[in-house]
Design a protein around this motif. Structure first.
Motif: not given
Length: 315
Positions: A235, A88, A237, A166
């Protein structure tokens, strides 16, 4: 086929939504052997090959103890049929160094997806510059005066750092210009860092669409990440709601234009971010949303990916 996944620690996986896990599960279902390591496990010494301390695993089908480690050898990357780079972001210096180790492994015969040089050549926010015909008005600069002039023209703008992920560090400034100077100072570090500014696209209320392109071909469903409450960011996240939906004609136009070009450069898997009719980012490091699209739309994204991986190895 023997597949090595270069990824974050297995213990940190949230398997109910993790895309790398879904790739592993489909690969094992087909009888392929799987192993994992992190970038920190890669090593090269003069006179030797690029190797890694790997974890050969078997998936158990359980929710908690979801894998069983069967062996922990040190192996050359070229000994695997495929090396899938799934670390990531952020794309920091250590990620950069890992791409060079992986590229050297390629010279030794390893097959790495996505191609390490292509990962370096396509920074996820700046890669859209090559396809400006599909983007809304965009400015890349360190200059605060240039940002103010852009705001004067477009009135409602989004500002973001080039290394964000994110949804971090994203700001919206409306026509009143409230706090524009302070936001620019925060993001560009008083002129020391480059930032991106884009005209605000009001269709964000319908979602920031993630369009997956695998082997140059689009998955026929996107995941629209829809902002919740007063949030401007979709997003996942930061609390966005993911809703799978069929690609629009414009989505297909963008995906068909970019897909073959990016695939020819060694990008087996790409995530295009589209708001309304406009391309906003090209994600190449570790695109996600496989499980959400599969679960909601019934289209088997992991199967499409492993199909493409098998075809790439056979080519």
């Amino acid at each position: 086929m023997n597949i090595l996944f270069v990824a974050d620690p297995l213990e940190a996986f949230k398997i109910y939504k993790d895309t790398t896990f879904s790739m592993m599960r489909e690969a094992q279902r087909r009888g392929h052997r799987i192993a994992a390591c992190g970038p920190q496990d890669l090593v090269w010494q003069s006179g030797d090959m690029v190797k890694a301390a790997v974890r050969e695993i078997t998936l158990t089908g359980e929710l908690d103890a979801w894998f069983r480690e069967t062996a922990s050898p040190i192996k050359a990357l070229k000994d695997y049929d495929a090396v899938v780079m799934r670390k990531d972001p952020p794309f920091d210096s250590e990620y950069f160094y890992a791409t060079h180790l992986l590229e050297h492994a390629e010279r030794e015969g390893a097959r790495v997806f996505n191609k390490p040089a292509a990962l370096r050549d396509h920074p996820e926010k700046l890669a859209i510059m090559e396809f400006a015909q599909f983007t809304s008005p965009t400015l890349v600069t360190r200059d605060a005066d240039a940002v103010r002039a852009f705001h004067d023209v477009h009135k409602d703008i989004i500002l973001k750092p080039l290394d964000g992920m994110g949804g971090t560090g994203i700001f919206r400034v409306k026509a009143d210009g409230l706090n524009l100077g302070s936001i620019v100072e925060t993001l560009n570090k008083h002129g020391a860092q480059t930032i991106m500014v884009q005209r605000f696209v009001p269709e964000i209320v319908q979602g920031d669409k993630r369009i997956l392109v695998i082997g140059g071909k689009p998955v026929p469903f996107s995941l629209a990440r829809i902002p919740q409450g007063t949030e401007v960011r979709g997003n996942l996240a930061v609390g966005g709601k993911g809703v799978a939906q069929p690609l629009t004609a414009r989505d297909f136009e963008i995906a068909h234009a970019l897909g073959p070009v990016l695939a020819a450069r060694g990008l087996l898997l790409v995530g295009l971010d589209v708001i309304g009719d406009w391309l906003t980012e090209i994600n190449v490091t570790s695109p996600t949303c496989f499980q959400e699209i599969t679960d909601q739309a019934g289209f088997d994204v992991p199967a499409m990916f492993i199909d493409a991986l098998e075809a790439a190895i056979a080519a």
